[in-house]
Design an enzyme around this catalytic site. Structure first.
Site, PDB file in Angstrom:
ATOM      1  N   HIS A 117      -2.095   1.689   0.126  1.00 21.76           N
ATOM      2  CA  HIS A 117      -0.286   1.604   0.190  1.00 21.76           C
ATOM      3  C   HIS A 117       0.417   1.869  -0.978  1.00 21.76           C
ATOM      4  O   HIS A 117       0.436   2.455  -1.933  1.00 21.76           O
ATOM      5  CB  HIS A 117       0.331   1.089   1.262  1.00 21.76           C
ATOM      6  CG  HIS A 117       2.130   1.347   1.287  1.00 21.76           C
ATOM      7  ND1 HIS A 117       2.294   1.828   2.312  1.00 21.76           N
ATOM      8  CD2 HIS A 117       3.140   0.927   0.573  1.00 21.76           C
ATOM      9  CE1 HIS A 117       3.230   2.202   1.828  1.00 21.76           C
ATOM     10  NE2 HIS A 117       4.268   1.191   1.713  1.00 21.76           N
ATOM     11  N   GLU A 118      -0.123   0.688  -1.980  1.00 21.91           N
ATOM     12  CA  GLU A 118       0.775  -0.018  -2.966  1.00 21.91           C
ATOM     13  C   GLU A 118      -0.085   0.385  -3.997  1.00 21.91           C
ATOM     14  O   GLU A 118       0.270   0.765  -4.971  1.00 21.91           O
ATOM     15  CB  GLU A 118       0.398  -1.230  -2.987  1.00 21.91           C
ATOM     16  CG  GLU A 118       1.022  -2.760  -1.735  1.00 21.91           C
ATOM     17  CD  GLU A 118       2.137  -2.194  -1.548  1.00 21.91           C
ATOM     18  OE1 GLU A 118       2.868  -1.666  -2.517  1.00 21.91           O
ATOM     19  OE2 GLU A 118       3.340  -2.382  -0.303  1.00 21.91           O
ATOM     20  N   CYS A 162       8.131   0.539   5.144  1.00 25.29           N
ATOM     21  CA  CYS A 162       7.863   0.642   3.548  1.00 25.29           C
ATOM     22  C   CYS A 162       8.657   0.125   2.522  1.00 25.29           C
ATOM     23  O   CYS A 162      10.148   0.638   3.374  1.00 25.29           O
ATOM     24  CB  CYS A 162       8.008   2.187   2.401  1.00 25.29           C
ATOM     25  SG  CYS A 162       7.334   2.266   0.792  1.00 25.29           S
ATOM     26  N   LEU A 163       9.176  -1.001   2.167  1.00 25.29           N
ATOM     27  CA  LEU A 163      10.291  -0.720   1.596  1.00 25.29           C
ATOM     28  C   LEU A 163      11.180  -0.515   0.800  1.00 25.29           C
ATOM     29  O   LEU A 163      12.639  -0.455   0.924  1.00 25.29           O
ATOM     30  CB  LEU A 163      10.101  -2.250   0.348  1.00 25.29           C
ATOM     31  CG  LEU A 163       9.339  -4.065   0.782  1.00 25.29           C
ATOM     32  CD1 LEU A 163       9.481  -4.771   0.148  1.00 25.29           C
ATOM     33  CD2 LEU A 163      10.574  -4.420   1.890  1.00 25.29           C
ATOM     34  N   HIS A 206       1.417   3.915  -4.474  1.00 22.13           N
ATOM     35  CA  HIS A 206       3.255   3.406  -5.798  1.00 22.13           C
ATOM     36  C   HIS A 206       2.695   4.411  -6.773  1.00 22.13           C
ATOM     37  O   HIS A 206       3.494   4.741  -7.976  1.00 22.13           O
ATOM     38  CB  HIS A 206       3.700   2.581  -4.933  1.00 22.13           C
ATOM     39  CG  HIS A 206       4.640   2.230  -4.317  1.00 22.13           C
ATOM     40  ND1 HIS A 206       5.394   3.075  -3.556  1.00 22.13           N
ATOM     41  CD2 HIS A 206       4.310   1.254  -2.897  1.00 22.13           C
ATOM     42  CE1 HIS A 206       6.032   3.112  -2.658  1.00 22.13           C
ATOM     43  NE2 HIS A 206       5.139   1.775  -1.532  1.00 22.13           N
TER      44      HIS A 206
HETATM   45  C1  QAP Z   1       3.751  -1.631   3.060  1.00 18.99           C
HETATM   46  O1  QAP Z   1       5.850  -2.117   3.017  1.00 18.99           O
HETATM   47  C2  QAP Z   1       3.314  -1.934   4.543  1.00 18.99           C
HETATM   48  O2  QAP Z   1      11.311   0.145   6.853  1.00 18.99           O
HETATM   49  C3  QAP Z   1       4.385  -2.496   2.519  1.00 18.99           C
HETATM   50  O3  QAP Z   1      13.365  -1.841   7.055  1.00 18.99           O
HETATM   51  C4  QAP Z   1       3.541  -1.482   5.657  1.00 18.99           C
HETATM   52  O4  QAP Z   1       6.528  -5.163   3.631  1.00 18.99           O
HETATM   53  C5  QAP Z   1       1.884  -0.825   4.723  1.00 18.99           C
HETATM   54  C6  QAP Z   1       9.834  -3.305   4.876  1.00 18.99           C
HETATM   55  C7  QAP Z   1       3.237  -1.696   6.668  1.00 18.99           C
HETATM   56  C8  QAP Z   1       1.057  -0.945   6.109  1.00 18.99           C
HETATM   57  C9  QAP Z   1       1.532  -1.567   7.091  1.00 18.99           C
HETATM   58  C10 QAP Z   1      10.341  -2.305   5.965  1.00 18.99           C
HETATM   59  C11 QAP Z   1      11.038  -4.156   5.334  1.00 18.99           C
HETATM   60  C12 QAP Z   1       8.401  -3.955   4.794  1.00 18.99           C
HETATM   61  C13 QAP Z   1      10.992  -1.437   6.818  1.00 18.99           C
HETATM   62  C14 QAP Z   1       6.420  -3.043   3.584  1.00 18.99           C
HETATM   63  C15 QAP Z   1      12.106  -2.149   6.606  1.00 18.99           C
HETATM   64  C16 QAP Z   1      12.334  -4.255   6.186  1.00 18.99           C
HETATM   65  C17 QAP Z   1       7.530  -2.639   4.512  1.00 18.99           C
HETATM   66 CO    CO Z   2       5.626   1.049   0.521  1.00 17.81          CO
END
Ligand code: QAP
Ligand code: CO
Length: 165
Positions: A131-132, A89-90, A135
């Site tokens: 996931h979104e 997660c960002l 949030h």
């Molecule tokens: C949600 O997450 C997601 O830890 C979106 O250092 C992620 O875009 C759903 C990100 C995976 C399903 C599977 C995370 C970038 C980005 C970090 C993202 C990071 C840099 C996460």
């Molecule tokens: Co997230």
């Protein structure tokens, strides 16, 4: 450029409100969110993460980063199956953990142009949308982990945030 809130920021726990009318500023916000997501880089972003309490999410799980999806007032109508994904997660930078969710979903949403539609999703897109949407309800993927794991992530991120200030 929008800034992305990081766990354990209390604002990530606010519940987003439905968008009653899709206007030009809704479309502008969606475009800015896509820019922030691509810049990160990430595959999904919810308005809650940029401190806007509106029901709007964006994602792009394509290889070429050329298939943006904007969902306004997304709502899951049906879900089935079960799938395990390493989620990140960002708002929780640097941490990835396995989460189990429904595999396939049917959802309704409103497009950037203000048109209602339904779509089916599976695989990474399905997981990303779920996931979104979480949030928008103030929920984070770390909430699916043990409280011990969540507390450890919280402690490490707080330390990191203090160092980078
Ligand atoms: C949600 O997450 C997601 O830890 C979106 O250092 C992620 O875009 C759903 C990100 C995976 C399903 C599977 C995370 C970038 C980005 C970090 C993202 C990071 C840099 C996460
Ligand atoms: Co997230």
């Amino acid at each position: 450029m929008l800034t992305i809130l990081e766990f354990p920021d209390a604002r990530l726990r606010k519940k987003a409100q439905r968008i009653e009318t899709v206007t030009g500023s809704t479309a502008d916000l969606a475009d800015q969110m896509l820019s922030a997501m691509y810049e990160a880089p990430g595959i999904g972003l919810a308005a809650t993460q940029v401190n806007v309490q509106k029901r709007l999410i964006v994602c792009d799980v394509s290889e070429g980063k050329d298939t943006p999806l904007i969902l306004i007032n997304p709502k899951i109508l049906e879900q089935n199956g079960e799938t395990e994904t390493q989620e990140g997660c960002l708002s929780v930078p640097g941490f990835y953990e396995t989460v189990i969710r429904p595999e396939k979903i049917l959802l309704e949403a409103i497009s950037r142009e203000g048109n209602p539609f339904q779509m089916e999703a599976e695989g990474l897109l399905s997981v990303c949308i779920q996931h979104e949407i979480d949030h928008l309800d103030g929920k984070l993927f770390v909430d699916y982990l043990s409280s011990a794991k969540r507390q450890l992530i919280r402690k490490k991120l707080l330390k990191q945030q203090k160092l980078s200030r």
